[in-house]
Design an enzyme around this catalytic site. Structure first.
Site, mmCIF file in Angstrom:
data_model
loop_
_atom_site.group_PDB
_atom_site.id
_atom_site.type_symbol
_atom_site.label_atom_id
_atom_site.label_comp_id
_atom_site.label_asym_id
_atom_site.label_seq_id
_atom_site.Cartn_x
_atom_site.Cartn_y
_atom_site.Cartn_z
ATOM 1 C CG ASP A 252 36.397 37.529 48.687
ATOM 2 O OD1 ASP A 252 35.391 38.218 48.439
ATOM 3 O OD2 ASP A 252 37.346 37.378 47.898
ATOM 4 C CE LYS A 255 34.973 34.695 46.503
ATOM 5 N NZ LYS A 255 36.256 34.844 45.809
ATOM 6 C CG HIS A 307 34.896 43.122 48.174
ATOM 7 N ND1 HIS A 307 34.183 42.526 49.188
ATOM 8 C CD2 HIS A 307 35.146 42.140 47.274
ATOM 9 C CE1 HIS A 307 34.019 41.244 48.909
ATOM 10 N NE2 HIS A 307 34.584 40.983 47.751
HETATM 11 FE FE LIG Z 1 38.093 38.941 46.790
HETATM 12 FE FE LIG Z 2 34.634 39.126 46.691
#
Ligand SMILES: [Fe+2]
Ligand SMILES: [Fe+2]
Length: 394
Positions: A252, A255, A307
Site C-alpha cells: 500500500d 497511499k 493486490h
Molecule cells: Fe492494503
Molecule cells: Fe491497497
C-alpha cells in the site's frame, strides 16, 4: 640405455603387494596438504550457507591434521569479543572470549599465525577457557582470518592433547586455508549486513506509511504476516515466503499519495473519493518501480500493486482476470481483505473472525482464489500465532 616404453618392464609392477603399493603409493605430506586444500575449496564452493560451510571446513581440517578438535572464531567489534562459529566438542554451546585473551587474542591482534608445541608451557595460554570447555589442548595451530588490510576478522585454531603433534608445514597449510575462509567470512558478513539494511529500510518505509492513519497503523505488518502464513500453508518455497513478506509490507505504499482527508475520513467515502483512494494501487506500482530490487524480489512493482485485482475482472488498477493475476497477488488480495475486515475503520468497527470469513466466502470463487482462501483458513486455524491486534481498534 633405451628409455622405458609403455611395454618396458619398468612400467609393469610386480604382482601382489607391490601392485597395490604402486597403484596407491603413500601420500607425501605435500600431497596430503594439497588434497586438504582441495577439499576445503570444494567445501567453500559447495554451499552459500556460512555456518554449514564453516562446519565442513573445520571437519576437514581436524581430520587432515589427525587432531582432536578445531574452532573458528569471528570478531564481534561491538563487544570486543571473539565468538565461536564452530567449536567442535562444544556443540550447542557458544563460546565468547575477550578479544585480547589467550593465544586466540594474540593471533587476532598480531595477525601472525602460531605453532604451539605445548600450550601449558606458554604464558599466553588462557587456562580459564580450558576450565570452561573441560578440554586442555597441548599442541595448537592458530591462524588469523585477515582477508583485507586492517584488523583481522577472526581466528582459526586446531588443537590436540599430544604435545608436539603439529609440524611447521601444518601451520603453512592452515595459513593457506585461512585465506579463502577469511574471504568467505567477509562475504557472508557483507551479505548479512546488506540484508539487514534492506529489511530495516522496508520496515521503516511501511511504518512511515502506516503511521499516517491510526486505524491502519499495523495493516502492512498484518498483511505480510497473513500472506507468509498462507504461503506456508500452501507449501510454497521459502523464497516465495520472503517475497510475500516484503510485498505485504510495501503493497500500500502508494497511499503516500492519497490525501489525508480521504485516508482518515470519519465516514463512508463518496464515489469520487473512492476513485481517488483506488489510485493508490497504481501509485504503489510507480513508487516500487523506482526501487532497484534484486532478482529475489523480481516483479515486486506490478505484482504487489495488483493486490486489488479480482478474478472476475472487477478489481483495479488494470481489471485483470483469472490467470492474468499472479498467485502472489491473489494471496496478498485475500490477506489484505481479511485484515481490512477485521480491523476497525473510521466508519465501522472491526468484524469478528467468523464474520470476516463469511464475507470472504461470499466473494469466492467469483473474485477470490479458493486455494488462497483455503490457505488463509488453514493458517488461521492451525494455531499459528496471528499478528497482534491493531491497538487503535480498542
Ligand atoms: Fe492494503
Ligand atoms: Fe491497497
Amino acid at each position: 640405455m633405451a628409455h622405458p616404453t609403455s611395454s618396458s618392464p619398468a612400467r609393469h609392477p610386480a604382482p601382489g603387494r607391490q601392485l597395490t603399493e604402486e597403484l596407491s603409493p603413500p601420500q607425501t605430506t605435500c600431497e596430503r596438504h594439497l588434497e586438504t586444500l582441495l577439499q576445503v575449496i570444494r567445501a567453500i564452493g559447495g554451499t552459500l550457507d556460512a555456518p554449514v560451510l564453516f562446519q565442513r571446513v573445520m571437519q576437514h581440517l581436524t581430520a587432515a591434521f589427525g587432531a582432536d578438535r578445531s574452532s573458528l572464531f569471528l570478531h564481534d567489534p561491538r563487544r570486543g569479543e571473539l565468538v565461536s562459529c564452530v567449536a567442535q566438542g562444544l556443540e550447542g554451546e557458544g563460546l565468547r572470549l575477550p578479544d585480547h585473551a589467550g593465544l586466540c587474542g594474540h593471533v587476532f591482534h598480531s595477525r601472525e599465525p602460531l605453532l604451539i608445541e605445548d600450550a601449558l608451557a606458554d604464558d599466553r595460554f588462557d587456562r580459564e577457557v580450558s576450565r570452561r570447555t573441560r578440554y586442555t589442548p597441548r599442541a595448537m595451530l592458530l591462524a588469523p582470518l585477515a582477508p583485507r588490510p586492517g584488523p583481522a576478522i577472526g581466528v582459526m585454531q586446531v588443537m590436540d592433547q599430544r604435545p608436539g603433534h603439529f609440524r611447521p608445514d601444518d601451520l603453512s597449510l592452515l595459513e593457506a586455508i585461512a585465506v579463502p575462509v577469511g574471504i568467505t567470512c567477509e562475504n557472508a558478513r557483507l551479505y548479512l549486513a546488506q540484508r539487514r539494511q534492506f529489511s530495516s529500510f522496508v520496515r521503516a518505509f511501511s511504518a512511515a506509511l502506516d503511521a499516517r492513519d491510526p486505524c491502519t497503523q499495523i495493516h502492512s505488518i498484518n498483511v505480510a504476516n497473513y500472506a507468509v502464513g498462507m504461503a506456508i500453508s500452501m507449501g510454497l518455497d521459502r523464497s516465495v515466503q520472503e517475497w510475500l513478506r516484503v510485498a505485504g509490507l510495501l503493497h500500500d505504499v502508494g497511499k503516500i499519495g492519497t490525501p489525508e482527508s480521504i485516508l482518515t475520513k470519519p465516514g463512508r467515502l463518496s464515489e469520487a473519493e473512492f476513485e481517488e483512494m483506488k489510485r493508490h494501487a497504481a501509485h504503489s506500482r510507480r513508487i516500487l518501480a523506482e526501487i532497484d530490487f534484486t532478482d529475489a524480489y523480481a516483479g515486486m512493482a506490478w505484482i504487489a500493486a495488483a493486490h486489488h485485482e479480482k478474478l472476475d475482472g472487477s478489481g483495479y488498477p488494470d481489471g485483470l482476470r483469472g490467470a492474468e493475476i499472479p498467485l502472489e497477488a491473489r494471496i496478498l488480495c485475500v490477506a489484505d481483505i481479511y485484515d481490512a475486515l477485521t480491523q476497525k475503520r473510521h466508519y465501522r468497527e472491526g468484524m469478528s473472525h467468523e464474520r470476516a470469513l463469511e464475507v470472504i466466502d461470499g466473494m469466492t470463487p467469483a473474485q477470490l482464489d479458493p486455494a488462497c482462501v483455503a490457505a488463509l483458513r488453514s493458517f488461521l486455524g492451525a494455531g499459528i500465532e496471528a499478528p497482534p491486534p491493531n491497538p487503535a481498534a480498542g
